[in-house]
Design a protein around this motif. Structure first.
Motif, PDB file in Angstrom:
ATOM      1  N   PHE A  69      12.051  19.288 -19.826  1.00  0.00           N
ATOM      2  CA  PHE A  69      11.836  17.898 -19.438  1.00  0.00           C
ATOM      3  C   PHE A  69      13.132  17.264 -18.942  1.00  0.00           C
ATOM      4  CE2 PHE A  69      10.785  13.389 -20.063  1.00  0.00           C
ATOM      5  CZ  PHE A  69       9.514  13.366 -19.489  1.00  0.00           C
ATOM      6  N   GLY A  70      14.242  17.594 -19.615  1.00  0.00           N
ATOM      7  CA  GLY A  70      15.524  17.042 -19.191  1.00  0.00           C
ATOM      8  C   GLY A  70      15.926  17.525 -17.812  1.00  0.00           C
ATOM      9  N   ALA A  71      15.717  18.823 -17.528  1.00  0.00           N
ATOM     10  CA  ALA A  71      16.068  19.362 -16.216  1.00  0.00           C
ATOM     11  C   ALA A  71      15.172  18.798 -15.128  1.00  0.00           C
ATOM     12  CB  ALA A  71      15.974  20.884 -16.242  1.00  0.00           C
ATOM     13  N   LEU A  72      13.892  18.659 -15.404  1.00  0.00           N
ATOM     14  CA  LEU A  72      12.937  18.207 -14.395  1.00  0.00           C
ATOM     15  C   LEU A  72      13.101  16.725 -14.077  1.00  0.00           C
ATOM     16  CD1 LEU A  72      10.656  19.556 -12.782  1.00  0.00           C
ATOM     17  CD2 LEU A  72       9.047  18.690 -14.466  1.00  0.00           C
ATOM     18  N   ARG A  73      13.401  15.925 -15.099  1.00  0.00           N
ATOM     19  CA  ARG A  73      13.492  14.476 -14.911  1.00  0.00           C
ATOM     20  C   ARG A  73      14.927  13.972 -14.787  1.00  0.00           C
ATOM     21  NH1 ARG A  73       9.344  12.336 -13.016  1.00  0.00           N
ATOM     22  NH2 ARG A  73      10.028  10.318 -13.860  1.00  0.00           N
ATOM     23  N   ASN A  74      15.884  14.898 -14.748  1.00  0.00           N
ATOM     24  CA  ASN A  74      17.301  14.524 -14.630  1.00  0.00           C
ATOM     25  C   ASN A  74      17.728  13.568 -15.753  1.00  0.00           C
ATOM     26  OD1 ASN A  74      17.541  16.021 -12.220  1.00  0.00           O
ATOM     27  ND2 ASN A  74      16.795  14.287 -11.018  1.00  0.00           N
ATOM     28  N   LEU A  79      19.243  16.393 -21.787  1.00  0.00           N
ATOM     29  CA  LEU A  79      20.075  17.551 -21.447  1.00  0.00           C
ATOM     30  C   LEU A  79      21.257  17.690 -22.401  1.00  0.00           C
ATOM     31  CD1 LEU A  79      20.097  17.366 -17.540  1.00  0.00           C
ATOM     32  CD2 LEU A  79      19.065  19.155 -18.943  1.00  0.00           C
ATOM     33  N   LYS A  80      21.858  16.555 -22.776  1.00  0.00           N
ATOM     34  CA  LYS A  80      22.970  16.609 -23.734  1.00  0.00           C
ATOM     35  C   LYS A  80      22.497  17.087 -25.103  1.00  0.00           C
ATOM     36  CE  LYS A  80      25.879  13.027 -21.629  1.00  0.00           C
ATOM     37  NZ  LYS A  80      26.425  11.663 -21.787  1.00  0.00           N
ATOM     38  N   THR A  81      21.312  16.626 -25.523  1.00  0.00           N
ATOM     39  CA  THR A  81      20.758  17.086 -26.801  1.00  0.00           C
ATOM     40  C   THR A  81      20.474  18.582 -26.756  1.00  0.00           C
ATOM     41  OG1 THR A  81      19.721  14.919 -27.100  1.00  0.00           O
ATOM     42  CG2 THR A  81      18.937  16.706 -28.492  1.00  0.00           C
ATOM     43  N   PHE A  82      19.849  19.030 -25.652  1.00  0.00           N
ATOM     44  CA  PHE A  82      19.567  20.455 -25.452  1.00  0.00           C
ATOM     45  C   PHE A  82      20.851  21.272 -25.458  1.00  0.00           C
ATOM     46  CE2 PHE A  82      19.275  23.875 -22.243  1.00  0.00           C
ATOM     47  CZ  PHE A  82      18.355  24.694 -22.865  1.00  0.00           C
ATOM     48  N   ILE A 246      24.377  18.109 -15.839  1.00  0.00           N
ATOM     49  CA  ILE A 246      24.866  16.837 -16.392  1.00  0.00           C
ATOM     50  C   ILE A 246      26.039  16.316 -15.564  1.00  0.00           C
ATOM     51  CG2 ILE A 246      26.024  15.786 -18.372  1.00  0.00           C
ATOM     52  CD1 ILE A 246      24.394  17.686 -20.172  1.00  0.00           C
ATOM     53  N   CYS A 247      26.975  17.199 -15.230  1.00  0.00           N
ATOM     54  CA  CYS A 247      28.132  16.791 -14.422  1.00  0.00           C
ATOM     55  C   CYS A 247      27.695  16.308 -13.045  1.00  0.00           C
ATOM     56  CB  CYS A 247      29.112  17.959 -14.283  1.00  0.00           C
ATOM     57  SG  CYS A 247      29.943  18.419 -15.814  1.00  0.00           S
ATOM     58  N   TRP A 248      26.709  17.000 -12.458  1.00  0.00           N
ATOM     59  CA  TRP A 248      26.243  16.625 -11.133  1.00  0.00           C
ATOM     60  C   TRP A 248      25.556  15.258 -11.174  1.00  0.00           C
ATOM     61  CZ3 TRP A 248      25.947  21.344  -7.807  1.00  0.00           C
ATOM     62  CH2 TRP A 248      25.949  21.002  -6.452  1.00  0.00           C
ATOM     63  N   ILE A 249      24.731  15.033 -12.191  1.00  0.00           N
ATOM     64  CA  ILE A 249      24.048  13.738 -12.324  1.00  0.00           C
ATOM     65  C   ILE A 249      25.062  12.624 -12.512  1.00  0.00           C
ATOM     66  CG2 ILE A 249      22.506  12.379 -13.796  1.00  0.00           C
ATOM     67  CD1 ILE A 249      20.991  14.990 -14.391  1.00  0.00           C
ATOM     68  N   LYS A 250      26.073  12.860 -13.352  1.00  0.00           N
ATOM     69  CA  LYS A 250      27.110  11.847 -13.569  1.00  0.00           C
ATOM     70  C   LYS A 250      27.868  11.563 -12.278  1.00  0.00           C
ATOM     71  CE  LYS A 250      28.074  12.442 -18.499  1.00  0.00           C
ATOM     72  NZ  LYS A 250      29.105  12.812 -19.503  1.00  0.00           N
ATOM     73  N   LYS A 251      28.130  12.599 -11.485  1.00  0.00           N
ATOM     74  CA  LYS A 251      28.843  12.436 -10.224  1.00  0.00           C
ATOM     75  C   LYS A 251      28.035  11.584  -9.248  1.00  0.00           C
ATOM     76  CE  LYS A 251      31.032  15.132  -6.538  1.00  0.00           C
ATOM     77  NZ  LYS A 251      31.293  16.509  -6.034  1.00  0.00           N
ATOM     78  N   VAL A 252      26.732  11.863  -9.169  1.00  0.00           N
ATOM     79  CA  VAL A 252      25.861  11.090  -8.277  1.00  0.00           C
ATOM     80  C   VAL A 252      25.782   9.644  -8.744  1.00  0.00           C
ATOM     81  CG1 VAL A 252      23.490  10.820  -7.464  1.00  0.00           C
ATOM     82  CG2 VAL A 252      24.519  13.090  -7.551  1.00  0.00           C
ATOM     83  N   GLN A 253      25.649   9.444 -10.062  1.00  0.00           N
ATOM     84  CA  GLN A 253      25.590   8.084 -10.597  1.00  0.00           C
ATOM     85  C   GLN A 253      26.886   7.328 -10.315  1.00  0.00           C
ATOM     86  OE1 GLN A 253      24.655   8.764 -14.718  1.00  0.00           O
ATOM     87  NE2 GLN A 253      22.436   8.759 -14.370  1.00  0.00           N
ATOM     88  N   GLN A 254      28.016   8.017 -10.437  1.00  0.00           N
ATOM     89  CA  GLN A 254      29.310   7.382 -10.163  1.00  0.00           C
ATOM     90  C   GLN A 254      29.425   7.005  -8.691  1.00  0.00           C
ATOM     91  OE1 GLN A 254      32.650   9.811 -11.241  1.00  0.00           O
ATOM     92  NE2 GLN A 254      34.170   8.249 -10.752  1.00  0.00           N
TER      93      GLN A 254
END
Length: 282
Positions: A69-74, A79-82, A246-254
């Protein structure tokens, strides 16, 4: 760049999904076996295969669901819990391996006690009985140390006061299967504990299962090491994929935050006239 992110995302999803389906199957098998049992059976995690399947399957199901679910929904929170759970499991596995190597005698002693407990509860749980029979047939062994360990079971106890028909006997899974034998003789182990080992060896396996399992592990060391290494590498792969996503999502959010900040300042600048602007009336 977007292709690389999608590759990481869906690779992690597929890995987690495979384990998610397997864990769901384990839970289903365990529940079915538990329901099919009688009411007054052994209900202990260490000697109940059905309960063990349910517990292991449930834990794996929960962990892999977080990954899927974390991978599919970003979802970075999932993802951090997993990632945290998977790293903890990996550390525990490595710690257990190192501890087992350093304290081999303690591990062997605990394993022997656990196997002896299973022999004592042999007739109390159908799944446990089937598991022991399978091991004794597969490894061609009988008991833990030798065939006389079956005297620890109340049904096979070698005593004059034991009214059981199986007294001083061993289960049929200890019997040597004759060539071209089509009909299984379930009484082939009766009275075999009263015989000396060189005589009993003619009709039953006399070597204990603990020793046979150790021999098998030593003879198939590459196979055991390969399976263990494959499992650890798969866990490391999923950890790396989760960390990368996680790093990629944070980069996009930034980047989105920075873009929003730039747009905000651009809108503010548009409220002011440029310096030295000409306001000539027509």
């Amino acid at each position: 760049m977007q292709r690389g992110y999608r590759g990481i995302k869906y690779t992690l999803f597929i890995c987690c999904y495979i384990f998610w389906v397997i864990s769901a199957a384990l839970i289903a098998v365990g529940i079915y076996a538990k329901i099919a049992k009688e009411k007054d059976v052994v209900d202990t995690l260490t000697v109940d295969p059905a309960l063990l399947l349910i517990v292991v399957g449930s834990v794996t199901f929960l962990i892999t669901f977080l990954g899927c679910f974390g991978a599919l929904r970003n979802a970075t929170c999932l993802l951090k819990t997993f990632l945290g759970i998977l790293m903890s499991v990996l550390v525990l596995q490595i710690g257990a391996g190192v501890g087992g190597f350093l304290f081999t005698d303690v591990v062997m002693e605990r394993t022997e006690k656990l196997m002896m407990k299973a022999i004592i509860d042999y007739r109390e749980d159908q799944d446990l009985e089937n598991a022991i029979d399978f091991i004794q047939k597969k490894f061609q062994c009988c008991g833990v140390e030798n065939y006389k360990d079956w005297s620890q079971n109340v049904y096979f106890k070698c005593s004059d006061t034991n009214p059981s028909l199986e007294a001083c006997g061993v289960p049929f899974s200890c019997c040597v299967r004759l060539m071209n034998q089509t009909v299984l003789n379930t009484m082939c182990g009766y009275g075999k504990q009263q015989r000396e080992e060189h005589l009993a060896k003619q009709s039953i396996f006399t070597t204990g299962c603990l020793q046979k399992i150790i021999w098998w592990a030593k003879n198939n060391l590459l196979l055991v090491a390969g399976l263990t290494a494959s499992l650890l590498l798969l866990e490391v792969l999923m950890i790396c994929l989760a960390a990368a996503q996680i790093c990629w999502i944070k980069k996009v959010q930034q980047q989105k935050t920075e873009q929003a900040t730039r747009n905000k300042w651009q809108r503010k600048d548009s409220y002011w006239y440029p310096a030295f602007a000409k306001f000539d009336e027509e």
